[in-house]
Structure formats: structure tokens, C-alpha cells
Scaffold this motif. Structure first.
Motif, PDB file in Angstrom:
ATOM      1  N   PRO A 128       0.794  -1.224  -0.035  1.00 34.47           N
ATOM      2  CA  PRO A 128      -0.100   0.103  -0.051  1.00 34.47           C
ATOM      3  C   PRO A 128       0.885   1.387   0.104  1.00 34.47           C
ATOM      4  O   PRO A 128       2.225   1.255   0.117  1.00 34.47           O
ATOM      5  N   ALA A 129       0.294   2.486  -0.443  1.00 34.97           N
ATOM      6  CA  ALA A 129       0.991   3.582  -0.284  1.00 34.97           C
ATOM      7  C   ALA A 129       1.396   3.986   1.173  1.00 34.97           C
ATOM      8  O   ALA A 129       2.386   4.655   1.245  1.00 34.97           O
ATOM      9  N   VAL A 130       0.608   3.704   2.065  1.00 34.41           N
ATOM     10  CA  VAL A 130       0.661   3.928   3.677  1.00 34.41           C
ATOM     11  C   VAL A 130       0.714   2.483   4.351  1.00 34.41           C
ATOM     12  O   VAL A 130      -0.212   1.943   4.022  1.00 34.41           O
ATOM     13  N   GLY A 131       1.470   2.305   5.274  1.00 35.58           N
ATOM     14  CA  GLY A 131       1.405   1.162   6.112  1.00 35.58           C
ATOM     15  C   GLY A 131       2.290  -0.153   5.632  1.00 35.58           C
ATOM     16  O   GLY A 131       3.266   0.189   4.754  1.00 35.58           O
TER      17      GLY A 131
END
Length: 151
Positions: A128-131
Motif C-alpha cells: 500500500p501507499a501507507v502502512g
């Protein structure tokens, strides 16, 4: 001049190989018979080994191990591993499928076994883009085989 570049090229190639790292992600599913009794009779350990380098995923391998639980072994359940394959591999995506079957056998002189009920487990890595970048795990529909995350 070519001989002067050879050591630099060799060092660059060694650096590229050394930069590759591998991570194995695992998921255990317990399998039930699909009957009204929710007894966990077997398990599947799905493993997805992903190697990373430049520009992303460089290789991926899917493997699985299977076994019966205490109650499953005592009551004659048999789990058979089928294919464990990487269906799709790209620099930022890996999708794997793990399959096999579950059946019960009455073991005497000539074992009598139920028809095999197939199981399917999926692992999909897409950071993901974040995480955290970890695979998502899913399974086939509950039917003749039920899937559980815990014993």
C-alpha cells in the motif's frame, strides 16, 4: 581501457546481487469438515517467499505444508496438498494460489474414504501507499470445507 572497467563492472554486479533481500510470509488456516460440527480437523500452512531488489519484486515462490489436528487424526481425516503456484508476479505485485483436498477415511483392511472436498487459499502482495507491506490472505468459499483463522 576495457580491462580497467572490468573490476568496476564486477563490483557493481556484486552490489546488485547483495542488494536483493528475501522475506517469507506465512499464513495458517485450520480446515473444518463443512458439517454442522465446527471441528478443526486439518491445517494448511501457506508460505509465500518474495525476493526484492531493484526495481521491486525479483522472484516469488509459493509452498505449503498440510497436516491433521489431533481430532482430525483420531477420526480419520486426510488432507492432501495440491498445487502451490505463483499465478502473477510483477515488480509491485505477487499473487499465489494454494490448493488441495480434504476427506475422511475409515481405515481398516481396505480404507473407505469420502469424496475429496477441495480447498483454495490465496496470498496477494501489493504494497500500500501507507502502512506495512505484507500479503493479504483469503480463501475459497465455505462449502464442503470451512476455513478458520484459529484452532
Amino acid at each position: 581501457m576495457a580491462s580497467a572497467l572490468a573490476p568496476a563492472v564486477a563490483q557493481a554486479e556484486e552490489g546488485a546481487v547483495a542488494a536483493e533481500t528475501c522475506q517469507t510470509y506465512t499464513k495458517r488456516y485450520f480446515l473444518g469438515s463443512g458439517s454442522a460440527i465446527t471441528l478443526r480437523v486439518a491445517y494448511v500452512d501457506a508460505a509465500l517467499k518474495i525476493c526484492f531488489g531493484d526495481p521491486g519484486v525479483t522472484s516469488a515462490v509459493a509452498t505449503q505444508t498440510v497436516g491433521t489436528t489431533g481430532p482430525g487424526a483420531a477420526s480419520g481425516w486426510e488432507v492432501t496438498a495440491g498445487g502451490a503456484i505463483v499465478e502473477d508476479q510483477r515488480p509491485r505485485h505477487v499473487k499465489a494460489k494454494f490448493s488441495g483436498s480434504l476427506r475422511t477415511c475409515v481405515v481398516k483392511i481396505n480404507p473407505i474414504c469420502s469424496p475429496a472436498s477441495p480447498y483454495e487459499i490465496f496470498g496477494e502482495y501489493a504494497p500500500p501507499a501507507v502502512g506495512p507491506a505484507v500479503p493479504g490472505w483469503s480463501h475459497g468459499p465455505n462449502g464442503d470445507v470451512h476455513y478458520y483463522d484459529n484452532a
